[in-house]
Design a protein around this motif. Structure first.
Motif, PDB file in Angstrom:
ATOM      1  N   VAL A  71       0.855  -1.194   0.000  1.00 41.47           N
ATOM      2  CA  VAL A  71       0.000   0.000   0.000  1.00 41.47           C
ATOM      3  C   VAL A  71       0.887   1.238   0.000  1.00 41.47           C
ATOM      4  CG1 VAL A  71      -1.724   1.300   1.301  1.00 41.47           C
ATOM      5  CG2 VAL A  71      -1.867  -1.188   1.193  1.00 41.47           C
ATOM      6  N   PRO A  72       0.714   2.120  -0.981  1.00 38.16           N
ATOM      7  CA  PRO A  72       1.542   3.328  -1.045  1.00 38.16           C
ATOM      8  C   PRO A  72       1.290   4.218   0.173  1.00 38.16           C
ATOM      9  CG  PRO A  72       0.271   3.033  -3.071  1.00 38.16           C
ATOM     10  CD  PRO A  72      -0.214   2.030  -2.112  1.00 38.16           C
ATOM     11  N   PRO A  73       2.340   4.863   0.701  1.00 37.69           N
ATOM     12  CA  PRO A  73       2.178   5.723   1.883  1.00 37.69           C
ATOM     13  C   PRO A  73       1.109   6.802   1.703  1.00 37.69           C
ATOM     14  CG  PRO A  73       4.497   5.359   1.426  1.00 37.69           C
ATOM     15  CD  PRO A  73       3.737   4.755   0.294  1.00 37.69           C
ATOM     16  N   SER A  74       0.953   7.316   0.491  1.00 35.80           N
ATOM     17  CA  SER A  74      -0.045   8.362   0.252  1.00 35.80           C
ATOM     18  C   SER A  74      -1.483   7.845   0.380  1.00 35.80           C
ATOM     19  CB  SER A  74       0.160   8.980  -1.127  1.00 35.80           C
ATOM     20  OG  SER A  74      -0.014   7.994  -2.125  1.00 35.80           O
ATOM     21  N   GLN A  75      -1.661   6.542   0.291  1.00 36.03           N
ATOM     22  CA  GLN A  75      -2.996   5.957   0.364  1.00 36.03           C
ATOM     23  C   GLN A  75      -3.350   5.419   1.745  1.00 36.03           C
ATOM     24  OE1 GLN A  75      -5.245   5.762  -2.223  1.00 36.03           O
ATOM     25  NE2 GLN A  75      -3.831   7.036  -3.386  1.00 36.03           N
ATOM     26  N   ARG A  76      -2.396   5.332   2.621  1.00 36.71           N
ATOM     27  CA  ARG A  76      -2.599   4.633   3.890  1.00 36.71           C
ATOM     28  C   ARG A  76      -3.674   5.263   4.768  1.00 36.71           C
ATOM     29  NH1 ARG A  76       3.529   2.540   5.255  1.00 36.71           N
ATOM     30  NH2 ARG A  76       3.616   1.240   3.395  1.00 36.71           N
ATOM     31  N   ARG A  77      -3.738   6.593   4.792  1.00 33.29           N
ATOM     32  CA  ARG A  77      -4.748   7.255   5.616  1.00 33.29           C
ATOM     33  C   ARG A  77      -6.156   6.860   5.153  1.00 33.29           C
ATOM     34  NH1 ARG A  77      -5.246  13.155   4.785  1.00 33.29           N
ATOM     35  NH2 ARG A  77      -7.440  13.333   5.229  1.00 33.29           N
ATOM     36  N   TRP A  78      -6.338   6.815   3.839  1.00 28.57           N
ATOM     37  CA  TRP A  78      -7.642   6.463   3.297  1.00 28.57           C
ATOM     38  C   TRP A  78      -7.931   4.977   3.479  1.00 28.57           C
ATOM     39  CZ3 TRP A  78     -10.294  10.600   2.772  1.00 28.57           C
ATOM     40  CH2 TRP A  78      -9.647  11.789   2.458  1.00 28.57           C
ATOM     41  N   VAL A  79      -6.917   4.169   3.379  1.00 28.03           N
ATOM     42  CA  VAL A  79      -7.090   2.733   3.616  1.00 28.03           C
ATOM     43  C   VAL A  79      -7.490   2.506   5.069  1.00 28.03           C
ATOM     44  CG1 VAL A  79      -5.905   0.506   3.688  1.00 28.03           C
ATOM     45  CG2 VAL A  79      -5.551   2.034   1.750  1.00 28.03           C
ATOM     46  N   ASN A  80      -6.905   3.255   5.997  1.00 30.53           N
ATOM     47  CA  ASN A  80      -7.274   3.140   7.412  1.00 30.53           C
ATOM     48  C   ASN A  80      -8.756   3.442   7.631  1.00 30.53           C
ATOM     49  OD1 ASN A  80      -4.869   2.268   8.469  1.00 30.53           O
ATOM     50  ND2 ASN A  80      -4.150   4.306   9.013  1.00 30.53           N
ATOM     51  N   ARG A  81      -9.290   4.424   6.902  1.00 31.22           N
ATOM     52  CA  ARG A  81     -10.723   4.726   7.030  1.00 31.22           C
ATOM     53  C   ARG A  81     -11.569   3.520   6.647  1.00 31.22           C
ATOM     54  NH1 ARG A  81     -12.553  10.236   4.359  1.00 31.22           N
ATOM     55  NH2 ARG A  81     -14.509   9.517   5.271  1.00 31.22           N
ATOM     56  N   TRP A  82     -11.188   2.876   5.541  1.00 26.54           N
ATOM     57  CA  TRP A  82     -11.923   1.686   5.122  1.00 26.54           C
ATOM     58  C   TRP A  82     -11.759   0.553   6.133  1.00 26.54           C
ATOM     59  CZ3 TRP A  82     -15.603   1.348   1.652  1.00 26.54           C
ATOM     60  CH2 TRP A  82     -15.693   2.325   0.669  1.00 26.54           C
ATOM     61  N   LEU A  83     -10.568   0.405   6.669  1.00 23.64           N
ATOM     62  CA  LEU A  83     -10.316  -0.655   7.646  1.00 23.64           C
ATOM     63  C   LEU A  83     -11.174  -0.445   8.894  1.00 23.64           C
ATOM     64  CD1 LEU A  83      -6.436  -0.982   7.301  1.00 23.64           C
ATOM     65  CD2 LEU A  83      -8.184  -2.547   6.418  1.00 23.64           C
ATOM     66  N   ARG A  84     -11.304   0.821   9.332  1.00 21.37           N
ATOM     67  CA  ARG A  84     -12.190   1.097  10.471  1.00 21.37           C
ATOM     68  C   ARG A  84     -13.635   0.749  10.113  1.00 21.37           C
ATOM     69  NH1 ARG A  84      -8.671   5.303  11.197  1.00 21.37           N
ATOM     70  NH2 ARG A  84      -9.895   6.776   9.969  1.00 21.37           N
ATOM     71  N   GLY A  85     -14.040   1.115   8.913  1.00 24.53           N
ATOM     72  CA  GLY A  85     -15.402   0.812   8.466  1.00 24.53           C
ATOM     73  C   GLY A  85     -15.689  -0.677   8.413  1.00 24.53           C
ATOM     74  N   TYR A  86     -14.673  -1.442   8.079  1.00 19.88           N
ATOM     75  CA  TYR A  86     -14.825  -2.898   8.015  1.00 19.88           C
ATOM     76  C   TYR A  86     -14.510  -3.570   9.350  1.00 19.88           C
ATOM     77  CZ  TYR A  86     -15.114  -2.689   2.915  1.00 19.88           C
ATOM     78  OH  TYR A  86     -15.490  -2.430   1.621  1.00 19.88           O
ATOM     79  N   SER A  87     -14.254  -2.784  10.388  1.00 17.96           N
ATOM     80  CA  SER A  87     -13.922  -3.295  11.726  1.00 17.96           C
ATOM     81  C   SER A  87     -12.702  -4.207  11.703  1.00 17.96           C
ATOM     82  CB  SER A  87     -15.113  -4.040  12.333  1.00 17.96           C
ATOM     83  OG  SER A  87     -16.222  -3.187  12.408  1.00 17.96           O
ATOM     84  N   VAL A  88     -11.699  -3.821  10.926  1.00 23.18           N
ATOM     85  CA  VAL A  88     -10.462  -4.591  10.827  1.00 23.18           C
ATOM     86  C   VAL A  88      -9.491  -4.084  11.884  1.00 23.18           C
ATOM     87  CG1 VAL A  88      -8.529  -5.161   9.295  1.00 23.18           C
ATOM     88  CG2 VAL A  88     -10.830  -5.003   8.371  1.00 23.18           C
TER      89      VAL A  88
END
Length: 96
Positions: A71-88
């Motif tokens: 995962v590119p560093p520039s995308q990680r913040r947005w990926v974290n949002r999805w991970l929270r949404g998916y309860s990961v």
């Protein structure tokens, strides 16, 4: 009866019999393929019963570590949002 008409009728009957045989053969092949597919799926599911859970967890760890690196560093913040949404549980450390 006229010999010409009787030969035409017999040709028509012969071709319709061939068509019925062809349709019956296609149907049998289709049924065989479906049965084989179901049997293979059941076999694969049963084979999972005998798998050591540690192996599956190890494969999961390897896959997760590889994904985290990709995962590119520039995308990680947005990926974290999805991970929270998916309860990961996994989260990236984001440097701001």
């Amino acid at each position: 009866m006229d010999p010409i008409h009787s030969s035409q009728n017999s040709l028509f009957e012969c071709s319709s019999v061939k068509s019925l045989d062809r349709d019956r053969l296609k149907r049998r092949i289709s049924q065989w393929q479906q049965r084989r597919t179901w049997a293979r799926l059941i076999r694969e599911a049963e084979s999972l019963w005998n798998v050591d859970v540690r192996i599956i967890k190890r494969l999961g760890e390897l896959e997760l570590s590889q994904l985290l690196q990709e995962v590119p560093p520039s995308q990680r913040r947005w990926v974290n949002r999805w991970l929270r949404g998916y309860s990961v549980l996994t989260r990236f450390r984001v440097n701001r």
